[in-house]
Design a protein around this motif. Sequence first.
Motif, short mmCIF file in Angstrom:
data_model
loop_
_atom_site.label_atom_id
_atom_site.label_comp_id
_atom_site.label_asym_id
_atom_site.label_seq_id
_atom_site.Cartn_x
_atom_site.Cartn_y
_atom_site.Cartn_z
N GLY A 153 42.28 43.66 39.89
CA GLY A 153 42.46 42.21 39.79
C GLY A 153 42.96 41.81 38.41
O GLY A 153 42.34 42.13 37.40
N PRO B 143 43.64 48.02 46.81
CA PRO B 143 42.68 49.11 47.03
C PRO B 143 42.23 49.12 48.48
O PRO B 143 42.04 48.06 49.08
N GLY C 43 34.61 23.16 34.19
CA GLY C 43 35.64 24.01 33.58
C GLY C 43 35.10 25.36 33.10
O GLY C 43 35.50 25.86 32.06
N ALA D 267 39.60 37.45 34.19
CA ALA D 267 38.62 38.49 33.85
C ALA D 267 39.33 39.83 33.67
O ALA D 267 39.06 40.57 32.71
N CYS E 256 37.46 42.86 39.22
CA CYS E 256 37.74 41.50 38.71
C CYS E 256 38.56 40.79 39.78
O CYS E 256 39.53 40.11 39.47
N ASP E 257 38.19 41.03 41.05
CA ASP E 257 39.07 40.60 42.13
C ASP E 257 38.62 39.30 42.79
O ASP E 257 38.83 39.09 43.98
P1 FAD Z 1 40.65 35.27 39.84
O1 FAD Z 1 41.34 34.35 38.94
O2 FAD Z 1 40.41 34.85 41.23
O3 FAD Z 1 41.54 36.58 39.83
C1 FAD Z 1 41.35 37.60 40.77
C2 FAD Z 1 42.61 38.42 40.82
O4 FAD Z 1 42.35 39.54 41.64
C3 FAD Z 1 43.79 37.69 41.42
O5 FAD Z 1 44.93 37.87 40.64
C4 FAD Z 1 43.94 38.31 42.80
O6 FAD Z 1 45.29 38.36 43.22
C5 FAD Z 1 43.39 39.69 42.57
N1 FAD Z 1 42.80 40.28 43.75
C6 FAD Z 1 41.98 39.70 44.64
N2 FAD Z 1 41.61 40.58 45.57
C7 FAD Z 1 42.21 41.74 45.25
C8 FAD Z 1 42.22 43.02 45.84
N3 FAD Z 1 41.53 43.29 46.96
N4 FAD Z 1 42.96 43.97 45.26
C9 FAD Z 1 43.69 43.72 44.13
N5 FAD Z 1 43.71 42.53 43.55
C10 FAD Z 1 42.97 41.56 44.09
N6 FAD Z 1 38.53 26.73 37.67
C11 FAD Z 1 38.51 25.71 36.80
O7 FAD Z 1 37.80 25.83 35.80
N7 FAD Z 1 39.27 24.59 37.02
C12 FAD Z 1 40.07 24.47 38.11
O8 FAD Z 1 40.74 23.48 38.30
C13 FAD Z 1 40.11 25.51 39.04
N8 FAD Z 1 40.89 25.43 40.12
C14 FAD Z 1 40.95 26.48 40.96
C15 FAD Z 1 41.78 26.41 42.06
C16 FAD Z 1 41.88 27.48 42.93
C17 FAD Z 1 42.80 27.42 44.11
C18 FAD Z 1 41.12 28.65 42.69
C19 FAD Z 1 41.21 29.86 43.59
C20 FAD Z 1 40.27 28.71 41.60
C21 FAD Z 1 40.18 27.63 40.73
N9 FAD Z 1 39.35 27.66 39.63
C22 FAD Z 1 39.31 26.64 38.77
C23 FAD Z 1 38.51 28.81 39.36
C24 FAD Z 1 39.15 29.75 38.36
O9 FAD Z 1 40.50 29.91 38.68
C25 FAD Z 1 38.39 31.05 38.41
O10 FAD Z 1 37.04 30.81 38.05
C26 FAD Z 1 38.94 32.11 37.51
O11 FAD Z 1 40.29 32.33 37.79
C27 FAD Z 1 38.16 33.39 37.72
O12 FAD Z 1 38.84 34.45 37.15
P2 FAD Z 1 38.72 35.90 37.80
O13 FAD Z 1 39.61 36.75 36.97
O14 FAD Z 1 37.30 36.27 37.92
O15 FAD Z 1 39.25 35.77 39.28
#
Ligand code: FAD
Length: 680
Positions: A15, A144, A368, A19, A224-225
């Motif tokens: 991911g 994966p 946020g 993160a 981190c997905d």
């Molecule tokens: P994510 O950003 O979800 O990243 C996960 C990544 O993993 C993605 O790139 C995805 O493509 C990849 N992935 C997923 N599954 C797999 C897999 N099986 N194999 C390989 N890759 C995979 N937060 C705010 O604070 N304000 C907002 O306005 C806000 N709006 C949002 C709107 C939407 C539509 C979404 C989905 C989230 C929003 N969030 C918002 C939440 C914020 O985006 C997340 O809290 C933050 O992005 C989390 O980061 P992360 O890296 O944990 O996960």
Amino acid sequence: PSQPIETKIDVLIIGAGPAGVMAADMFARYTAQGLTCRIIDKRSAKLDNGQADGLNCRTLEIFESLGFVESIEKEGSRMSEINFWNPCPETGRLVRTGKIPDTIPGLSRFQQTILHQGRIEAHLIADAAKHSNGAIIPERGVLPEALEIDESLLSDPSAYPIKVTLRHLSEEESNPDGLTQNGATRSGLFRSSLVSAEEEEKLYKKKEQAVKREIVSAKYVIGCDGAHSWTRRTLGIKMIGEQTSELRLGSTRRCPHHQLPDIRARCAIHSANAGSVMVIPQERDLVRLYIQLPVQVKPGEYLDRSKVTPESILATARAILHPYTLDTELIEWFTGYHIGQRLTESFTPNNRVFLAGDACHTHSPKAGQGMNTSMQDTFNLAWKIGHVVTGLAKPELLETYSLERQVVAKTLIDFDTKFSKLFSGKPASKDDLDEGVSLSEFKDVFATGNLFAAGMSISYAGNLIVARPDGTSSIKSRPELASKLAVGERFFSAQVVNVASATPDQLTTRMLTNGAFRILVFAGNVAEEKAMKKLEKLAEYLDGEESVVSKYTPKGRSRSSVIDVITIHSSDRLALELYDFPQPSIFPSNDPHTAYKKVYVDAPSYHRGDGKAYEAYGISKEEGAIVVVRPDQYVALITSLDDTATLDAYFSQFLVPAAQGSPAKDIRLLSPPDWSKVEK
Ligand code: FAD
């Protein structure tokens, strides 16, 4: 199908959201010592709009430590004030009922800044490429399919106990169509929680034949997905908590025609009957509105996404803002999502496969916190894995990840539950003050929540690397020696003056993230003989073969690379020359990494006033103190200048003597990065 290829890697990140790319950027700093890392993402398209956008103070401090906060501040929109709008009790008309600063003044040198997630990811990706010499760049369109753990290998730090089968997707498979575009407006619905995990999975498996399959053997895997985390589901780890039936909408729009005077400040607007909206001023004069849609969905059900349109968002926004008008030529991006507060039951089953970010905790986006907490999870985890993989630290260090971050996630969920309820509630009316949300209550939660939302209230409990005075460990700090610093909390900056150049600087700009622990030696008034003798005695210890610096620094690496000693004295700057300080540990003229940046003074500067660092940290100029700061900037230990026994005991708990750890690797000469692959 052809045989899968087999590969090996130290760390596999699944991911490339906030993160994942933060982890990648941290690991990039360990590639010079031989760490290998790959980061994969199933989506071929990087995020170009929408999703999270708020960077809290702590994240900005982290970006400072990574070296690129200036670019973020330049590009982003800084938030200074929050305005509260509510119905007038007499007339029901929307009126401004208060203003408070957006970030509590004095909390940090940085104030909350808005920049969309795609840009944040791009900065981290470019930084990872820079620090890894092009070795770490997200591999997109890779999914994966299976994860196996060989339990018999878990206790061997040199083993590769995890096998992950990867499927390299075609462009068609990795870019689910149909939902990404809506005329000129970008839709974020296809990434949203309105799509179930099963539905999302199907989108990525349209074709039967894989383009290429690969079996990766890894020492460590970080999932981190995101909220639907495949890694979490594959490990059988549950999310606890409920997805509520409420529905929120975020939209980003250009907003040239409006009458609300506070459109360029953050606003929390509660209408009498039409719902609530949060206004967030964004970069490029865009404005984001978080709106509660007047649609009910039963728990466990998913909303018909066709009902979420730019038009329905605009109509709801107009009703809430009435009598203020709102017109727009273009809505750049919109999305919809269910909110609910959910927390994973475990962050890691075995300290080999870890979960981070939304894979562990999901909540409303109002405060946020999603992107900030997610990046801060891997900022906490990655240096620990980096230390273990490169032979500097014992695997026990990894246990501190869930000990520290699970508590943060729980606090976040609790805060968000309260905050969301207050935000969604109807304002209490004049006739019925017991029902609905009281304005003063809302404002209070907002103000106290500010400390938490800024990322500043995190205080790690005592553990292997946090020597709190009240902790269970036998190693105890002496907090009275630096009474304004707190063990377990982030080390805050104060201005000091460099002794060699007379230049004032913030202490944290001297403490950039490179994996080193810092021993800050507050030596006091060393112009006096007694204090200088104390410093010389400490220097003698540090230079000796049995000191923590000598013991844990692998041969061939810079003496400041594992434990970096920085001295801050409090004498008259002109009373001492640079060479009055004992060499090499206090003033190592032979260390190319820190030459001339080892000794500072707490004194007035010519151009930027007096930092008063001793006062800020609550350190006596007579007694002085030693403050140990972790690679992620948290205060680890406070002790006296002569207490080298405690230093020895502290580091021996988790560091591996250089003679026993992996031999030092020379800095690898990698081929120059292929900058065409680096995402801008
Ligand atoms: P994510 O950003 O979800 O990243 C996960 C990544 O993993 C993605 O790139 C995805 O493509 C990849 N992935 C997923 N599954 C797999 C897999 N099986 N194999 C390989 N890759 C995979 N937060 C705010 O604070 N304000 C907002 O306005 C806000 N709006 C949002 C709107 C939407 C539509 C979404 C989905 C989230 C929003 N969030 C918002 C939440 C914020 O985006 C997340 O809290 C933050 O992005 C989390 O980061 P992360 O890296 O944990 O996960």
